[in-house]
Design a protein around this motif. Sequence first.
Motif, PDB file in Angstrom:
ATOM      1  N   UNK A 253      71.921  43.571  45.339  1.00  0.00           N
ATOM      2  CA  UNK A 253      70.619  43.270  45.177  1.00  0.00           C
ATOM      3  C   UNK A 253      70.595  42.221  44.026  1.00  0.00           C
ATOM      4  N   UNK A 254      71.699  42.137  43.299  1.00  0.00           N
ATOM      5  CA  UNK A 254      71.536  40.997  42.343  1.00  0.00           C
ATOM      6  C   UNK A 254      71.385  39.393  43.285  1.00  0.00           C
ATOM      7  N   UNK A 255      72.462  39.275  44.391  1.00  0.00           N
ATOM      8  CA  UNK A 255      71.954  38.278  45.165  1.00  0.00           C
ATOM      9  C   UNK A 255      70.849  38.247  45.666  1.00  0.00           C
ATOM     10  N   UNK A 256      70.181  39.250  46.199  1.00  0.00           N
ATOM     11  CA  UNK A 256      68.895  39.213  46.846  1.00  0.00           C
ATOM     12  C   UNK A 256      67.716  38.873  45.796  1.00  0.00           C
ATOM     13  N   UNK A 273      70.290  53.556  51.349  1.00  0.00           N
ATOM     14  CA  UNK A 273      69.491  53.460  50.124  1.00  0.00           C
ATOM     15  C   UNK A 273      69.975  52.458  49.218  1.00  0.00           C
ATOM     16  N   UNK A 274      69.027  51.661  48.436  1.00  0.00           N
ATOM     17  CA  UNK A 274      69.333  50.782  47.533  1.00  0.00           C
ATOM     18  C   UNK A 274      70.190  51.593  46.379  1.00  0.00           C
ATOM     19  N   UNK A 275      71.425  50.735  45.725  1.00  0.00           N
ATOM     20  CA  UNK A 275      72.155  51.428  44.759  1.00  0.00           C
ATOM     21  C   UNK A 275      73.476  51.700  45.190  1.00  0.00           C
ATOM     22  N   UNK A 276      74.091  51.755  46.388  1.00  0.00           N
ATOM     23  CA  UNK A 276      75.423  51.941  46.850  1.00  0.00           C
ATOM     24  C   UNK A 276      75.744  53.064  45.664  1.00  0.00           C
ATOM     25  N   UNK A 277      77.161  53.108  45.604  1.00  0.00           N
ATOM     26  CA  UNK A 277      77.794  54.084  44.751  1.00  0.00           C
ATOM     27  C   UNK A 277      77.132  54.168  43.465  1.00  0.00           C
ATOM     28  N   UNK A 278      76.797  52.964  42.849  1.00  0.00           N
ATOM     29  CA  UNK A 278      76.109  52.790  41.327  1.00  0.00           C
ATOM     30  C   UNK A 278      74.847  53.858  41.436  1.00  0.00           C
ATOM     31  N   UNK A 303      65.451  46.811  40.619  1.00  0.00           N
ATOM     32  CA  UNK A 303      66.226  45.423  41.268  1.00  0.00           C
ATOM     33  C   UNK A 303      65.621  45.362  42.725  1.00  0.00           C
ATOM     34  N   UNK A 304      65.369  46.594  43.474  1.00  0.00           N
ATOM     35  CA  UNK A 304      64.550  46.376  44.670  1.00  0.00           C
ATOM     36  C   UNK A 304      63.315  45.605  44.538  1.00  0.00           C
ATOM     37  N   UNK A 306      62.257  43.974  42.201  1.00  0.00           N
ATOM     38  CA  UNK A 306      62.415  42.570  41.665  1.00  0.00           C
ATOM     39  C   UNK A 306      62.673  41.566  43.027  1.00  0.00           C
ATOM     40  N   UNK A 307      63.457  42.055  43.782  1.00  0.00           N
ATOM     41  CA  UNK A 307      63.768  41.379  44.815  1.00  0.00           C
ATOM     42  C   UNK A 307      62.538  41.044  45.849  1.00  0.00           C
ATOM     43  N   UNK A 308      61.965  42.056  46.056  1.00  0.00           N
ATOM     44  CA  UNK A 308      60.658  41.998  47.043  1.00  0.00           C
ATOM     45  C   UNK A 308      59.580  41.197  46.377  1.00  0.00           C
ATOM     46  N   UNK A 309      59.556  41.194  45.061  1.00  0.00           N
ATOM     47  CA  UNK A 309      58.602  40.673  44.415  1.00  0.00           C
ATOM     48  C   UNK A 309      58.538  39.065  44.632  1.00  0.00           C
ATOM     49  N   UNK A 310      59.855  38.672  44.919  1.00  0.00           N
ATOM     50  CA  UNK A 310      60.275  37.177  44.942  1.00  0.00           C
ATOM     51  C   UNK A 310      60.350  36.868  46.466  1.00  0.00           C
ATOM     52  N   UNK A 311      60.060  37.794  47.339  1.00  0.00           N
ATOM     53  CA  UNK A 311      59.951  37.736  48.831  1.00  0.00           C
ATOM     54  C   UNK A 311      61.106  38.156  49.591  1.00  0.00           C
ATOM     55  N   UNK A 312      61.859  38.760  48.954  1.00  0.00           N
ATOM     56  CA  UNK A 312      63.259  38.985  50.079  1.00  0.00           C
ATOM     57  C   UNK A 312      62.850  40.212  50.850  1.00  0.00           C
ATOM     58  N   UNK A 313      63.326  40.107  51.761  1.00  0.00           N
ATOM     59  CA  UNK A 313      63.045  41.011  53.135  1.00  0.00           C
ATOM     60  C   UNK A 313      64.048  42.149  53.129  1.00  0.00           C
ATOM     61  N   UNK A 314      63.778  43.410  52.784  1.00  0.00           N
ATOM     62  CA  UNK A 314      64.889  44.423  52.690  1.00  0.00           C
ATOM     63  C   UNK A 314      64.660  45.201  53.836  1.00  0.00           C
ATOM     64  N   UNK A 315      65.781  45.303  54.811  1.00  0.00           N
ATOM     65  CA  UNK A 315      65.677  46.203  55.980  1.00  0.00           C
ATOM     66  C   UNK A 315      66.454  47.158  55.663  1.00  0.00           C
ATOM     67  N   UNK A 316      66.030  48.543  55.686  1.00  0.00           N
ATOM     68  CA  UNK A 316      66.709  49.811  55.776  1.00  0.00           C
ATOM     69  C   UNK A 316      66.002  50.934  56.676  1.00  0.00           C
ATOM     70  N   UNK A 317      66.663  51.844  57.184  1.00  0.00           N
ATOM     71  CA  UNK A 317      68.444  51.750  57.201  1.00  0.00           C
ATOM     72  C   UNK A 317      69.027  50.957  58.097  1.00  0.00           C
TER      73      UNK A 317
END
Length: 570
Positions: A253-256, A273-278, A303-304, A306-317
């Motif tokens: 998420x940070x990288x995105x 889902x976003x977050x992993x083990x954390x 964080x998700x 934030x990433x989408x606000x800047x335009x990152x495309x998040x694909x799940x699952x």
Amino acid sequence: MTSASISPERDRLEPTDPYVRQQQTFAKLSDEQVERIKPFGSVEPLSKGTVLFERGDRTVDFFVVLEGSIEIYEHRRDGLNVFTVHGENQFTGELDLFNDRQILVGGRMGEDGTIIRVDRPSFRKLMVAEPDIGEIITRAFILRRVGLISHKQGSVTLLTMEKSADAVRIERFLRRNGYPIEILDCSAGACDEVLAKYGLETGDLPAVLIHLGEQVLTNPDNYALAEALGLAEAIDEDDLFDVAIVGAGPAGLSAAVYAASEGLKTILLEHDAPGGQAGTSSKIENYLGFPTGISGQALAGRAQVQAQKFGAKILLPHSARQIDCAGGTPFGIDLCSGKRIAAKSVVVASGATYRTLGIDRARAFDNAGVYYAATAMESAFCRDEEIIVVGGGNSAGQAAVFMSGHASHVHILVRGSGLGATMSDYLVGRIESSTNITLHTQTEITALAGGHHLESVTWTDNQSGKSETRPIRHVFLMIGAMPNTDWLEDCVGLDDKGFVRTGLDVVGDKAWQAERDPMMLETTVPGVFAVGDVRAGSIKRVASGVGEGSMSISQVHQFLATLPAPRGPA
């Protein structure tokens, strides 16, 4: 929205309910802010009843009311329910305006009026160009989604007989992805009419009713459920991304966030889902900037956004099946869905999978008494019951402290002689001072028993050899993880435990005998980076994962600058 617009059964709001915070959740923009929005859209007169968007639509427009009103409604079993009315200088939308998923509610003109219509590309430009307006909109969108979830508006219905493993899986998938859900327990004939209406039998459960039963899924897997709900966004295999990030834990998420905010065309893949083990942690108290703590799911959710606000495309699952890196950049990543994406660089943030017990029937009770997360959802399963937490790390300590407020008693089982060497001091202190937690050192679970659900646990003291069987129905395993690198074995170099080697650990590999030295997070393949728990030698902490994720993007920029062809449009 005014209190009069809340339906009668929902008019008693808790102080924490977002609908109480009307000035933020349903903010009213100033006249000056509205004037600054106008150049990004078009002003249109519309008549009462004009439908602006409907549940299930994708990439809907953003609307600001100049005159009149816009009604926001949900589809319910007893018809349409208008639960929000936007008036002058108020705006429509919630978090799905940051992505291409299907929206959850409908909107129509409540009376004749005039609106500003801003299409999706212009909306993104508005959010960047007018940060003060963007802050108001983002805060409102987050609060509105929380409101939809807490009031079960725009929700799907999960029918279940009991908390079976599949019912827990479905509920967890929806909740961790921020989807409103209504749960109907069909035990003792409570759902006979509903089952008959949709031609279901108790053996078909769990089942999910979508769009009030327009579509009925019996025990769907996560991908089928996401497809039906419109959570899975479309993939254009002709797209070429600047960077593909695999895994949406803190590092991914940070990288995105950093990649998208710095203008890189970014895609982020996540199988669950976003977050992993954390994301399964009930409360993280030692993360910088949150002195009162924050849940892993809330941190990941922010964080998700934030990433989408800047335009990152998040694909799940969507999970990666393998990566083709033999020919260098661009890299092809094959997905388990059969699709393929292409990217000039790759950040591996696929994290790790929870370890389980090395005993008979170790996986037989997954989500049916054996859990790998300790959140509010799990706490509801075992209220006022004895539970076991296995593990001596911070995740185990956080789980034990959190669950001690819900369970009648918490037993912590560790194979070592204590907690001090593996757990943060503040957690050790809380455990030692709690009368509701008992620590069992040099002890491990040796047997699990039960039918469809865990019914009893046997543990053994490794010093005395004495075993004890207790009627405990809930066990939380926090005993580490194995790296998710199966999809990488034919591409990048791994250490003897399966973690990805980077930086100084790959100097001397044949890929690095020529032009330059590898960067700190770069793998044996130039242009492929690894961050977070999947990386050999990494510190298994949220903060370090976030740091590595952000640092990887500076190295991605350096790699992309070496490519002969110009970068694609950001």
